[in-house]
Write an enzyme that holds these catalytic residues in place. Sequence first.
Site, PDB file in Angstrom:
ATOM      1  N   HIS A  60       0.788  -0.898   0.402  1.00  0.00           N
ATOM      2  CA  HIS A  60      -0.227   0.403   0.182  1.00  0.00           C
ATOM      3  C   HIS A  60       1.177   1.166  -0.107  1.00  0.00           C
ATOM      4  CE1 HIS A  60      -3.450   2.492   1.102  1.00  0.00           C
ATOM      5  NE2 HIS A  60      -2.168   3.488   2.075  1.00  0.00           N
ATOM      6  N   GLU A  61       2.006   1.336   0.954  1.00  0.00           N
ATOM      7  CA  GLU A  61       2.638   2.372   0.822  1.00  0.00           C
ATOM      8  C   GLU A  61       3.435   2.558   0.391  1.00  0.00           C
ATOM      9  OE1 GLU A  61       1.713   4.639   2.657  1.00  0.00           O
ATOM     10  OE2 GLU A  61       0.715   4.069   4.601  1.00  0.00           O
TER      11      GLU A  61
ATOM     12  N   HIS B  66       1.722   4.680  -2.801  1.00  0.00           N
ATOM     13  CA  HIS B  66       2.406   6.207  -2.865  1.00  0.00           C
ATOM     14  C   HIS B  66       3.407   6.793  -3.335  1.00  0.00           C
ATOM     15  CE1 HIS B  66      -1.901   7.160  -0.675  1.00  0.00           C
ATOM     16  NE2 HIS B  66      -1.142   5.644   0.630  1.00  0.00           N
TER      17      HIS B  66
ATOM     18  N   HIS C 161       3.801   6.555  -6.862  1.00  0.00           N
ATOM     19  CA  HIS C 161       3.202   7.355  -7.583  1.00  0.00           C
ATOM     20  C   HIS C 161       4.232   8.843  -7.323  1.00  0.00           C
ATOM     21  CE1 HIS C 161      -1.372   9.262  -7.105  1.00  0.00           C
ATOM     22  NE2 HIS C 161      -0.619  10.432  -8.328  1.00  0.00           N
TER      23      HIS C 161
END
Length: 588
Positions: A381-382, A385, A388
């Site tokens: 999940h991180e 980020h 991105h």
Amino acid sequence: MQRNEQKVSDTWDLTSLSKDDASFYRDLKKVSKKIKELKALKGTLGGNADSFYHALSLFSDVFMDLERLGSYAFLKYSVDSANAEVMKLLGSYEDVENRVNEALSFFDPEFMAIGDDRIREFLRDPRAKDYKAYIRKARRFKEHTLSEKEEHLLSLYSPVSSSFQDTFQDLDNIDLDFGEINGEKLTHSNYTKFIRSEDEKIRKEAYTKLYAAYDRNKHSIARIYSSSVKNDIFLSKARGYRSSLDKALFPDKVSEKVYRNLIKAVHSAFPLLHRYYALKAKSQGKEKIKHYDVYLSLVKDVKVNYSYDEAVGIIAEAVSVLGTEYRDTLVKGLTTERWVDRYENFGKRSGAFSAGAYIGKPYIMTNYENEVLDSVFTLIHEGGHSMHSYYSVKNNPFMSYSYSIFEAEVASTFNESILTDYFIKNSEGDVKRYIVAKHLDDIVATLFRQTMFAEFELIVHEEGEKGTPLTLDFFRSVYRKLLNEYFGPSVEMLEESDLEGLRIPHFYRAFYVYKYATGISAALALSEKVLNGGKKERDDYLSFLKSGGSRYPVEALKMAGVDMSKPEPVESALKHFESMLDLYESLS
């Protein structure tokens, strides 16, 4: 453990932000010296293209340095908040940041006073290429920009405005004592392990001890949160917004309908949510379960134990669908390039996050636990980020690289979705059932629960705007009503259950949590496109990551193939949840 007991290889390498503390202070002093230059910009913005772009160039340079140095200070504080030297570091940064903002209090009013014709003229200049997105987005705030004197006053108030969140975090992460479970100190990080224990006594003990700490401090926490809400209301009124919700949604150009339709759609799916909790009760051999039972997996006796390195290997396989550049960059970041601060220590913030700067690595803080499958999902999940951020920095100038949280939650939840797909395809029997059950848990946590939090925030702020006293009893009564509505007849709340509303850190960033719910809705749609599509679908998604802050979030997601201005993505996510319920029952 203490911070100095961590292996260096298990911690992040912050030298991409600053070589060391001494370099930090030297660079901070250089920024401080530029304050005089910033003040000298006053009265020059609307003169001609040369003076306009000189001002933007200096503005950009100063804030690029501030972002880098602020990240360094914040990241050090996040993992060692009890360290006096780190507190000094952060305090020194905040002092300079506040003085820079104070010096630039003239900037927004003067920028907004430039006529539209002159702005169009400036945008035709070749130097505009690095600033176009920034200029167009910033000009939207014209009607909410105050006079120079008023902006100056608000800049002086800024440190107070952030103090409520800081106070709660210090209380929550440092001062609260949750006691011990079987000789092990209870913390935010290992609470997840205890609340999911198959031993009901341990679940109850962890729940009771955690909430006892909040109960002992409930009046103080309610006062802190009440002040935070009043601060939100004050700022929205001061800047001429219709409401605090309007102010929160304005920067992303998101309609209030998106927020309210999310709540409406989730309410319509309460029968599905209650069916899920009924399955939880059935799996535990009960008609009704307690609030501390809801986090126990639907599938028992499936043990997991993934070391950090094993987790990285699994993640590498899962993200291969996004191509070799994405996969290899992320794997290096998680390992040899030391983006990640991996394990818990005293004074380290709970939970996880990704944060970095235009100059520097896209860092990840986590509190990895081998025996908690969520740790693998948290890491990917991180990682979503951080990737991105990686693509945004590579493809955009500083003034338009920063994407909105609305978009950020898509990139992270997308990664969780493809990891779920990987596990389902590569497992069978109880393990497969466990993964499907976990996916159901995650959708509940991200779509349903975050919408419940969003509804709580909306009610509290709207009542505060009407003049309703924001007391402890008010918070608890509103929250208990929502608990009963969302959890339904199969879950029994305890006397202390509504204290949960006092322990959600995100409430101090008002109207943030709804983005998790919209994010998972968009992410499920996009992951389905990529997993079932080909090069075009993958490239469309990567183009979304590369767009950074060059577009508004709804526009950027539409480019990737999802229109969040319409209710269909949320409705589709709820149907996906129903299909996963059906799949789980077919595997049982």
